[in-house]
Design a protein around this motif. Structure first.
Motif, PDB file in Angstrom:
ATOM      1  N   LYS A   1     -15.968  29.404  -3.828  1.00  9.80           N
ATOM      2  CA  LYS A   1     -15.429  30.496  -2.898  1.00  9.80           C
ATOM      3  C   LYS A   1     -15.949  31.713  -3.265  1.00  9.80           C
ATOM      4  CE  LYS A   1     -11.353  30.743  -5.839  1.00  9.80           C
ATOM      5  NZ  LYS A   1      -9.616  30.364  -5.588  1.00  9.80           N
ATOM      6  N   LEU A   2     -15.498  32.996  -2.591  1.00 18.97           N
ATOM      7  CA  LEU A   2     -16.172  34.243  -2.832  1.00 18.97           C
ATOM      8  C   LEU A   2     -14.901  34.893  -3.808  1.00 18.97           C
ATOM      9  CD1 LEU A   2     -17.257  35.158   0.610  1.00 18.97           C
ATOM     10  CD2 LEU A   2     -18.562  34.634  -1.378  1.00 18.97           C
ATOM     11  N   LYS A   3     -15.387  35.870  -4.625  1.00 16.55           N
ATOM     12  CA  LYS A   3     -14.693  36.675  -5.671  1.00 16.55           C
ATOM     13  C   LYS A   3     -15.114  38.088  -5.355  1.00 16.55           C
ATOM     14  CE  LYS A   3     -13.926  37.285 -10.548  1.00 16.55           C
ATOM     15  NZ  LYS A   3     -14.344  37.008 -11.939  1.00 16.55           N
ATOM     16  N   ARG A   4     -14.277  38.752  -4.933  1.00 18.34           N
ATOM     17  CA  ARG A   4     -14.408  40.072  -4.269  1.00 18.34           C
ATOM     18  C   ARG A   4     -14.363  41.173  -5.560  1.00 18.34           C
ATOM     19  NH1 ARG A   4     -13.207  43.963   0.476  1.00 18.34           N
ATOM     20  NH2 ARG A   4     -13.388  45.903  -0.519  1.00 18.34           N
ATOM     21  N   LEU A   5     -15.567  42.199  -5.321  1.00 17.08           N
ATOM     22  CA  LEU A   5     -15.741  43.142  -6.400  1.00 17.08           C
ATOM     23  C   LEU A   5     -15.970  44.493  -5.347  1.00 17.08           C
ATOM     24  CD1 LEU A   5     -18.028  41.347  -8.727  1.00 17.08           C
ATOM     25  CD2 LEU A   5     -15.765  41.759  -9.200  1.00 17.08           C
ATOM     26  N   GLY A   6     -16.133  45.672  -6.070  1.00 15.89           N
ATOM     27  CA  GLY A   6     -16.457  46.772  -5.222  1.00 15.89           C
ATOM     28  C   GLY A   6     -15.336  47.715  -4.947  1.00 15.89           C
ATOM     29  N   LYS A   7     -15.676  48.841  -4.254  1.00 15.84           N
ATOM     30  CA  LYS A   7     -14.571  49.636  -4.018  1.00 15.84           C
ATOM     31  C   LYS A   7     -13.858  49.401  -2.660  1.00 15.84           C
ATOM     32  CE  LYS A   7     -17.724  53.105  -5.179  1.00 15.84           C
ATOM     33  NZ  LYS A   7     -18.248  54.338  -5.012  1.00 15.84           N
TER      34      LYS A   7
ATOM     35  N   ILE B   1     -20.244  34.521  -5.689  1.00 11.58           N
ATOM     36  CA  ILE B   1     -20.046  33.155  -5.415  1.00 11.58           C
ATOM     37  C   ILE B   1     -19.886  32.431  -6.349  1.00 11.58           C
ATOM     38  CG2 ILE B   1     -20.994  31.201  -3.863  1.00 11.58           C
ATOM     39  CD1 ILE B   1     -22.776  32.957  -2.584  1.00 11.58           C
ATOM     40  N   VAL B   2     -18.654  31.742  -6.565  1.00  8.84           N
ATOM     41  CA  VAL B   2     -18.058  31.219  -7.735  1.00  8.84           C
ATOM     42  C   VAL B   2     -17.672  29.886  -7.538  1.00  8.84           C
ATOM     43  CG1 VAL B   2     -17.460  33.218  -8.859  1.00  8.84           C
ATOM     44  CG2 VAL B   2     -15.652  32.196  -7.727  1.00  8.84           C
ATOM     45  N   VAL B   3     -17.447  28.761  -8.560  1.00  7.01           N
ATOM     46  CA  VAL B   3     -16.801  27.751  -8.476  1.00  7.01           C
ATOM     47  C   VAL B   3     -15.796  27.741  -9.290  1.00  7.01           C
ATOM     48  CG1 VAL B   3     -16.977  25.281  -9.131  1.00  7.01           C
ATOM     49  CG2 VAL B   3     -19.048  26.664  -8.371  1.00  7.01           C
ATOM     50  N   ALA B   4     -14.613  27.737  -8.631  1.00  8.22           N
ATOM     51  CA  ALA B   4     -13.024  27.654  -9.328  1.00  8.22           C
ATOM     52  C   ALA B   4     -12.074  26.663  -8.753  1.00  8.22           C
ATOM     53  CB  ALA B   4     -12.512  29.103  -8.933  1.00  8.22           C
ATOM     54  N   ASP B   5     -11.150  26.625  -9.553  1.00 14.68           N
ATOM     55  CA  ASP B   5      -9.947  25.839  -9.238  1.00 14.68           C
ATOM     56  C   ASP B   5      -9.384  26.238  -8.110  1.00 14.68           C
ATOM     57  OD1 ASP B   5      -7.825  23.739  -9.217  1.00 14.68           O
ATOM     58  OD2 ASP B   5      -7.051  24.907 -11.008  1.00 14.68           O
ATOM     59  N   SER B   6      -8.860  25.379  -7.169  1.00 15.50           N
ATOM     60  CA  SER B   6      -8.438  25.684  -5.932  1.00 15.50           C
ATOM     61  C   SER B   6      -7.115  26.448  -5.900  1.00 15.50           C
ATOM     62  CB  SER B   6      -8.321  24.585  -4.976  1.00 15.50           C
ATOM     63  OG  SER B   6      -7.398  23.428  -5.494  1.00 15.50           O
ATOM     64  N   ARG B   7      -6.381  26.188  -7.306  1.00 18.35           N
ATOM     65  CA  ARG B   7      -5.068  27.003  -7.218  1.00 18.35           C
ATOM     66  C   ARG B   7      -5.262  28.367  -7.857  1.00 18.35           C
ATOM     67  NH1 ARG B   7      -3.127  21.791 -10.656  1.00 18.35           N
ATOM     68  NH2 ARG B   7      -5.195  22.170 -11.271  1.00 18.35           N
TER      69      ARG B   7
ATOM     70  N   ARG C   1      -6.363  32.522  -8.209  1.00 16.20           N
ATOM     71  CA  ARG C   1      -6.277  33.728  -7.130  1.00 16.20           C
ATOM     72  C   ARG C   1      -7.724  33.657  -6.721  1.00 16.20           C
ATOM     73  NH1 ARG C   1      -3.874  37.781 -11.297  1.00 16.20           N
ATOM     74  NH2 ARG C   1      -5.625  37.040 -12.188  1.00 16.20           N
ATOM     75  N   ARG C   2      -7.841  34.514  -5.934  1.00 17.86           N
ATOM     76  CA  ARG C   2      -9.021  34.766  -5.240  1.00 17.86           C
ATOM     77  C   ARG C   2     -10.070  35.354  -6.128  1.00 17.86           C
ATOM     78  NH1 ARG C   2      -9.610  39.929  -1.138  1.00 17.86           N
ATOM     79  NH2 ARG C   2      -9.305  40.906  -3.350  1.00 17.86           N
ATOM     80  N   ASP C   3      -9.433  36.421  -6.883  1.00 14.79           N
ATOM     81  CA  ASP C   3     -10.141  37.149  -7.923  1.00 14.79           C
ATOM     82  C   ASP C   3      -9.854  36.491  -9.512  1.00 14.79           C
ATOM     83  OD1 ASP C   3     -11.248  38.409  -5.875  1.00 14.79           O
ATOM     84  OD2 ASP C   3      -9.895  40.261  -5.898  1.00 14.79           O
ATOM     85  N   GLY C   4      -9.503  35.588  -9.516  1.00 17.47           N
ATOM     86  CA  GLY C   4      -9.125  34.959 -10.603  1.00 17.47           C
ATOM     87  C   GLY C   4     -10.205  34.160 -11.723  1.00 17.47           C
ATOM     88  N   ARG C   5      -9.523  33.665 -12.460  1.00 20.84           N
ATOM     89  CA  ARG C   5     -10.808  32.798 -13.453  1.00 20.84           C
ATOM     90  C   ARG C   5     -11.602  31.986 -12.733  1.00 20.84           C
ATOM     91  NH1 ARG C   5      -7.789  29.747 -17.636  1.00 20.84           N
ATOM     92  NH2 ARG C   5      -7.791  28.063 -16.051  1.00 20.84           N
ATOM     93  N   ALA C   6     -12.763  31.950 -13.002  1.00 17.15           N
ATOM     94  CA  ALA C   6     -13.834  31.059 -12.319  1.00 17.15           C
ATOM     95  C   ALA C   6     -14.379  30.234 -13.593  1.00 17.15           C
ATOM     96  CB  ALA C   6     -14.931  31.832 -11.728  1.00 17.15           C
TER      97      ALA C   6
END
Length: 146
Positions: A6-12, A20-26, A28-33
């Motif tokens: 999924k996408l992890k949002r950064l920026g203003k 583009i990160v690989v993360a557990d589906s549970r 948060r969007r910007d959580g640990r990847a």
């Protein structure tokens, strides 16, 4: 454990940049990847997309599910077609490399033909006569007071 790409949002606020990160589906969007496998900068023209193809192929092969936006990105880069065994898409648009500023300056200097030789274009400003007259009057007033 269900794994998503999924996408992890950064920026203003109006300047989004994504990883583009690989993360557990549970998470948060910007959580640990688990791992970062690419970049996506939609504001640039053309959009900057960088994906580590080898890692994307690995995660897709072990069952990671891409979200819809990531699936679209993987289709543009050709990683999804490679994973599914489909024909490759048309090549992506890539921004032209920026020209070296020093080379541009030297080219512009050659075009002028060496007319200026590093001298200032505008003449130096001369001191106004009014200011010098006022300074002389002030000095005279100070000498009379003493």
């Amino acid at each position: 454990m269900a794994v998503k790409i999924k996408l992890k949002r950064l920026g203003k606020i109006r300047s989004p940049h994504y990883r583009i990160v690989v993360a557990d589906s549970r998470t948060r969007r910007d959580g640990r990847a688990i791992e970062e496998i690419g970049l996506y900068h939609p504001v640039q023209n053309p959009s900057r997309i960088e994906v580590d193809s080898e890692r994307a192929q690995y995660w897709l092969s072990v069952g990671a599910q891409p979200t819809e936006p990531v699936l679209a990105i993987l289709k543009v880069t050709g990683d999804w077609q490679k994973f599914k065994g489909l024909p490759a898409p048309a090549p992506m648009l890539v921004a032209e490399p920026k020209a070296d500023k020093r080379a541009l300056f030297e080219a512009a200097a050659k075009d002028t033909g060496g007319e200026s030789k590093g001298e200032a274009i505008t003449p130096k400003a001369k001191k106004s006569e009014k200011k010098s007259d006022e300074a002389a009057a002030d000095a005279a007033a100070e000498s009379t007071e003493a």
